[in-house]
Design a protein around this motif. Structure first.
Motif, PDB file in Angstrom:
ATOM      1  N   ILE A 396      28.210   0.919   2.783  1.00  0.00           N
ATOM      2  CA  ILE A 396      27.573   1.050   1.467  1.00  0.00           C
ATOM      3  C   ILE A 396      26.798  -0.219   1.103  1.00  0.00           C
ATOM      4  CG2 ILE A 396      28.058   1.269  -1.017  1.00  0.00           C
ATOM      5  CD1 ILE A 396      30.308   3.255  -0.184  1.00  0.00           C
ATOM      6  N   VAL A 397      27.342  -1.376   1.462  1.00  0.00           N
ATOM      7  CA  VAL A 397      26.629  -2.603   1.093  1.00  0.00           C
ATOM      8  C   VAL A 397      25.324  -2.761   1.882  1.00  0.00           C
ATOM      9  CG1 VAL A 397      28.786  -3.731   0.421  1.00  0.00           C
ATOM     10  CG2 VAL A 397      27.823  -4.232   2.669  1.00  0.00           C
ATOM     11  N   MET A 398      25.101  -1.906   2.880  1.00  0.00           N
ATOM     12  CA  MET A 398      23.813  -1.936   3.590  1.00  0.00           C
ATOM     13  C   MET A 398      22.654  -1.536   2.684  1.00  0.00           C
ATOM     14  SD  MET A 398      23.990  -3.225   6.462  1.00  0.00           S
ATOM     15  CE  MET A 398      22.284  -2.915   6.919  1.00  0.00           C
ATOM     16  N   LEU A 399      22.917  -0.742   1.657  1.00  0.00           N
ATOM     17  CA  LEU A 399      21.796  -0.286   0.814  1.00  0.00           C
ATOM     18  C   LEU A 399      21.160  -1.440   0.038  1.00  0.00           C
ATOM     19  CD1 LEU A 399      23.061   3.237  -0.282  1.00  0.00           C
ATOM     20  CD2 LEU A 399      21.410   2.647   1.495  1.00  0.00           C
ATOM     21  N   PRO A 400      21.947  -2.255  -0.707  1.00  0.00           N
ATOM     22  CA  PRO A 400      21.297  -3.419  -1.312  1.00  0.00           C
ATOM     23  C   PRO A 400      20.730  -4.379  -0.273  1.00  0.00           C
ATOM     24  CG  PRO A 400      23.683  -3.435  -1.739  1.00  0.00           C
ATOM     25  CD  PRO A 400      23.340  -2.090  -1.167  1.00  0.00           C
ATOM     26  N   ILE A 401      21.369  -4.491   0.879  1.00  0.00           N
ATOM     27  CA  ILE A 401      20.871  -5.431   1.895  1.00  0.00           C
ATOM     28  C   ILE A 401      19.513  -4.962   2.439  1.00  0.00           C
ATOM     29  CG2 ILE A 401      21.301  -6.358   4.219  1.00  0.00           C
ATOM     30  CD1 ILE A 401      24.339  -6.290   3.527  1.00  0.00           C
ATOM     31  N   LEU A 402      19.423  -3.702   2.802  1.00  0.00           N
ATOM     32  CA  LEU A 402      18.166  -3.189   3.381  1.00  0.00           C
ATOM     33  C   LEU A 402      17.007  -3.285   2.396  1.00  0.00           C
ATOM     34  CD1 LEU A 402      19.501  -0.001   5.222  1.00  0.00           C
ATOM     35  CD2 LEU A 402      18.502  -2.012   6.327  1.00  0.00           C
ATOM     36  N   THR A 403      17.325  -3.134   1.109  1.00  0.00           N
ATOM     37  CA  THR A 403      16.246  -3.126   0.119  1.00  0.00           C
ATOM     38  C   THR A 403      16.058  -4.481  -0.563  1.00  0.00           C
ATOM     39  OG1 THR A 403      17.845  -2.278  -1.497  1.00  0.00           O
ATOM     40  CG2 THR A 403      16.468  -0.651  -0.375  1.00  0.00           C
TER      41      THR A 403
END
Ligand SMILES: Nc1nc2c(c(=O)[nH]1)N[C@H]1C(S)=C(S)[C@@H](COP(=O)(O)OP(=O)(O)OC[C@H]3O[C@@H](n4cnc5c(=O)[nH]c(N)nc54)[C@H](O)[C@@H]3O)O[C@H]1N2
Ligand SMILES: Nc1nc2c(c(=O)[nH]1)N[C@H]1C(S)=C(S)[C@@H](COP(=O)(O)OP(=O)(O)OC[C@H]3O[C@@H](n4cnc5c(=O)[nH]c(N)nc54)[C@H](O)[C@@H]3O)O[C@H]1N2
Ligand code: SF4
Ligand SMILES: [Mo]
Length: 810
Positions: A396-403
């Motif tokens: 889930i923390v990939m979403l803020p990271i990717l964006t």
């Protein structure tokens, strides 16, 4: 001295005494629960000559994350009414009333309750049978000291374990602090790390972000109002952060005042939604990581990722930042595009098949997340209480990271939100001479198979392997012994054999399901009989507070504070003076508060605090956004990961995955990715048990605390949520009695047929008290007869929301 039933300890069962005690309980129960206050007054306090009314401050200390102050009204030493904090005008944030919820306001019924423990008692008969004999405090403490000396001599201090217990979370001087202080002076006890609340996420995210100190990797919920988009994964503050001071208040203000667009992803339509959400996306439990990968596919192919952020701040997004130790194409981008080791392209269609979310919806969601700046993306902790919990949290923390939604106003790391807590000093506990530490969830195994448990197989820390099995359990303010740990039927088997764990001590207010498994039962005072200065809890948003607890009534019956129990026990070990340092509990409260005032001159005097009520402080404006310093200067403020960067590809996990021995079916991967687990919707076991059952924390209780209040049971009726489709297929209607079962056990509960849950998934509030019949079928709706003690792969934590079951009408 072998076990509890040894004749040298146990006097023969005195049937008549038992009966006498039994009728006494009955009498007192009627008096406190039913008779007019005057009669209660006589039971509670003998010296009531002239009428005296007073109002004192106290607080609700249970583990809901908050700590609401309460105003307690008494007449002649009897509590008549309990009210919420009524100061403030609600016009200015920080001056607002921190109102208690329905549970805290009903606390009087927890004090005057037929289940109240009144005297020290020792077990007679088999462990778990629930038959006890009243003894004096002297007898109880002598017995305990003798047994402890024997256990320490025969097995060592590392055979003594405190089970997790959160009934008095806010205490600073009493309770577990006093117990740990004493035990450390006596040579220590077996440690545990992690907790049932967020064991998986807390273990997993440091691999991505570096060490988490408390919740410092999160932004405050007060940042939500600066966001353009709010995405919540299984985050349900309306039920689990109900205090008027906490996360739900800040969340509500942001949505009400600023209309922040809100998307909630949860198999249930929760109370947090109820018309406040813009979109509810029901998801199959345990598949959030697959959803993230489907979204990532769109972000990558539609060039919505923040490439500059990924290049500068992260490790392992693409070949440019992949560490040398990783396999070729071991990076995230390759994994998503189907060029990694599994060769599967994580398209929205692929994710759709796993999550039950339409592919078109996943594409839309990705476009929104990819274009909203800033976006606040947050997760609750129900998601990680699953067999693939660590993988899901890291995904889930990939979403803020990717964006690139990291370290800027209105953003968040994707972790749980951060909270401000005023640092109220704690009773010094010293250090524990025992180095060994087990995962919080591993204690039943440490009773039966300690000799197999090592750092590479069972998450043992501090030492390579356990030397000795657990021989003594102390359950203070917890219902873990039976109710709150997984697989009650297995635990029961283990505890019933008192040659394994030789002594169980329970310190509680009530005769809970766990208390029935005590050898020695010690009655504690309740919060309203105790003295403390507490902090505000760990989920109070940006509001910190110092909360005074003044005894509203005298200790009831023969109840004693844990501090006083410890002082009595210390005396029997010849270290009373060392333990107390010449101070009573009250004097420790004063002493520690004086220390706090020496550091913060704005704190009122203790007298003033007790008169005026909680002292409130808002979190400093600086530091409300997680990783802001890292964003500003990634070199000077490098993260605690091996590379100092955000590790999408974790080299530490790469090593762990190679070195640890995992049971068949368990997977640990250096990249955050979806893994299918046992008892998922893809497990062949679905042929026998086709329904997924998730738990949630209900507003009707805090875990098992407040369960035994009939008013609350009526206000929030327990029932298993099921979709009309599943109900119809089984001929079940709302209000029907149903049985829920799997190979581990069976429970009975009412059905709540509702479109608020997606088909194929059932949900039940956890915490109801275990109530078995003679065949072992639970009639209390107690969740943990269905859960497993098989731990999660990485943190060895509690997958209590991963269950396959079948349901039928009784
Ligand atoms: N199936 C399933 N199981 C779960 C969960 C789940 O989601 N699903 N959640 C897990 C989580 S997150 C947690 S935190 C744990 C919580 O599990 P526990 O920490 O065991 O919490 P409670 O069940 O509230 O038990 C607290 C006990 O403290 C007692 N108590 C209250 N006040 C006092 C006091 O002043 N003095 C003393 N001595 N005792 C007091 C209460 O009577 C009660 O018996 O449960 C875990 N178990
Ligand atoms: N009233 C009340 N408040 C409490 C407590 C309580 O017992 N009662 N307990 C306190 C404690 S100790 C804790 S740890 C916190 C826990 O509080 P939360 O983090 O809110 O934990 P849960 O209630 O277990 O789960 C939250 C939500 O996750 C959803 N969920 C479950 N599985 C999945 C999944 O796979 N994917 C998605 N997207 N959602 C899923 C559930 O349906 C639920 O709505 O609450 C605290 N507050
Ligand atoms: S249960 Fe939590 S929200 Fe409710 S009164 Fe107690 S501390 Fe406050
Ligand atoms: Mo928890």
């Amino acid at each position: 001295m072998k076990n509890w039933l040894d004749k040298t300890i146990l006097s023969p069962m005195k049937r008549r005494n038992f009966m006498k005690w039994g009728s006494l309980v009955g009498g007192a129960a009627v008096a406190s629960a039913g008779l007019p206050l005057k009669s209660v007054a006589k039971t509670a306090s003998a010296d009531t000559k002239k009428t005296e009314t007073k109002t004192t401050w106290s607080a609700c200390m249970v583990n809901c994350g908050s700590r609401c102050a309460l105003r307690v009204h008494t007449t002649d030493g009897v509590i008549t009414q309990v009210e919420s904090d009524n100061r403030g005008d609600d016009k200015t944030f920080g001056q607002h009333q921190i109102r208690a919820c329905l549970r805290g306001r009903s606390i009087k019924h927890r004090v005057y309750n037929p289940d109240r423990l009144k005297y020290p008692m020792k077990r007679i008969g088999e462990r778990g049978e629930g038959r006890f004999e009243r003894i004096s405090w002297d007898e109880a403490l002598d017995l305990l000291a003798d047994k402890m000396k024997h256990i320490i001599d025969a097995y060592g201090n590392d055979s003594i374990f405190f089970t997790y217990g959160t009934g008095t979370q806010g205490y600073r001087t009493d309770g577990q602090h006093a117990l740990h202080r004493l035990m450390n002076m006596l040579g220590g006890y077996l440690n545990y790390y992690g907790n049932y609340s967020w064991g998986q996420i807390q273990f997993a995210l440091p691999f991505t972000y570096g060490d988490i100190k408390a919740a410092a990797n999160g932004s405050y919920t007060s940042e939500i109002e600066k966001a353009e988009l709010l995405v919540m994964f299984g985050y349900n503050p309306a039920e689990t952060r109900m205090s008027g001071g906490g996360e739900i208040y800040e969340h509500s203000l942001a949505v009400r005042k600023r209309g922040v667009r809100t998307i909630i992803i949860d198999p249930r339509y929760t109370d947090t939604m109820l018309g406040k959400e813009d979109e509810w996306i029901p998801i199959r439990p345990g598949t959030d990581a697959a959803l993230v990968e489907g979204i990532a596919h769109v972000l990558i192919t539609e060039k919505l990722v923040d490439q500059a952020f990924l290049d500068q701040y992260c490790q392992g997004y693409d070949a440019k930042t992949l560490p040398d130790s990783a396999p070729e194409n071991g990076h995230y981008k390759a994994h998503i595009l189907g060029q990694g080791p599994d060769g599967i392209e994580k398209t929205p269609e692929w994710a759709s098949r796993l999550t039950s979310i339409p592919a078109q919806k996943i594409i839309q969601l990705a476009r929104e997340i990819g274009s909203a700046k800033p976006a606040y993306i947050v997760q609750g902790t129900g998601i990680q209480r699953q067999a693939n919990g660590e993988q899901t949290s890291r995904s889930i923390v990939m979403l803020p990271i990717l964006t690139g939604n990291i370290g800027l106003p209105g953003t968040h790391t994707g972790d749980m939100p951060a909270n401000y807590g005023y640092p109220v000093p704690v009773l010094p506990t010293g250090t524990n001479p025992v180095k060994a530490s087990i995962p919080f969830f591993g204690w039943t195994d440490a009773i039966v198979r300690a000799h197999e448990m090592t750092n590479k197989t069972d998450g043992i820390q501090g030492v390579e392997r356990l030397e000795t099995p657990i021989k003594m359990l102390i359950s203070y303010a917890g219902n873990m012994l039976i109710n709150q740990h997984s697989d009650i039927n297995r635990t029961k088997e283990i505890l019933r054999d008192d040659s394994l764990c030789e002594l169980t001590v329970v310190i509680d207010n009530h005769m809970t399901p766990s208390a029935r498994f005590a050898d020695l039962l010690l009655p504690d005072v309740t919060t309203l009989e105790n003295t403390e200065v507490s902090s505000d809890g760990y989920a109070s948003g940006s509001v910190g507070a110092v909360v005074p607890l003044v005894p509203a009534i005298k200790p009831m019956y023969e109840c004693r504070s844990a501090y006083d129990m410890c002082a009595g026990l210390a005396e029997r070990f010849g270290i009373r003076e060392q333990f107390t340092e010449g101070r009573t509990h009250e004097e420790w409260v004063e002493h520690l508060y004086a220390g706090a005032r020496a550091k913060d001159s704005k704190l009122p005097s203790l007298e003033q605090l007790r008169k005026d009520g909680p002292y409130t402080v808002l979190a400093p404006e600086d530091g409300r956004v997680a990783l802001q310093d890292f964003r500003d200067d990634p070199v000077k403020h490098a993260l605690g990961t091996p590379s100092g960067k955000i590790e999408i590809y974790s080299t530490k996990l790469e090593k762990i995955a190679k070195e640890w021995t995992l049971p068949e079916g368990d997977v640990i991967t250096p990249l955050p990715q979806y893994v299918t687990t046992w008892e998922s919707h893809l497990d062949p076991l679905t042929e026998k048990y086709p329904l997924q059952l998730v738990g949630f924390h209900t507003k009707g209780r805090v875990h098992s605390t407040y369960h035994n209040i009939p008013e609350l049971r009526e206000a929030v009726m327990d029932g298993v949520w099921m979709n009309p489709v599943d109900a119809k297929a089984r001929g079940i209607k709302s209000g029907d009695q149903v049985r829920i079962w799997n190979d581990r056990g069976e429970t009975r509960v009412l059905a709540k047929v509702t479109p608020r849950i997606m088909p194929g998934v059932m949900a039940l509030g956890e915490g109801a008290w275990y109530k078995p019949d003679r065949k072992g079928v639970d009639h209390g709706g107690s969740f943990n007869v269905l859960t497993t003690q098989r731990p999660t792969p990485l943190s060895k934590g509690n997958p209590q929301h991963t269950n396959l079951v079948e349901i039928a009408k009784v």
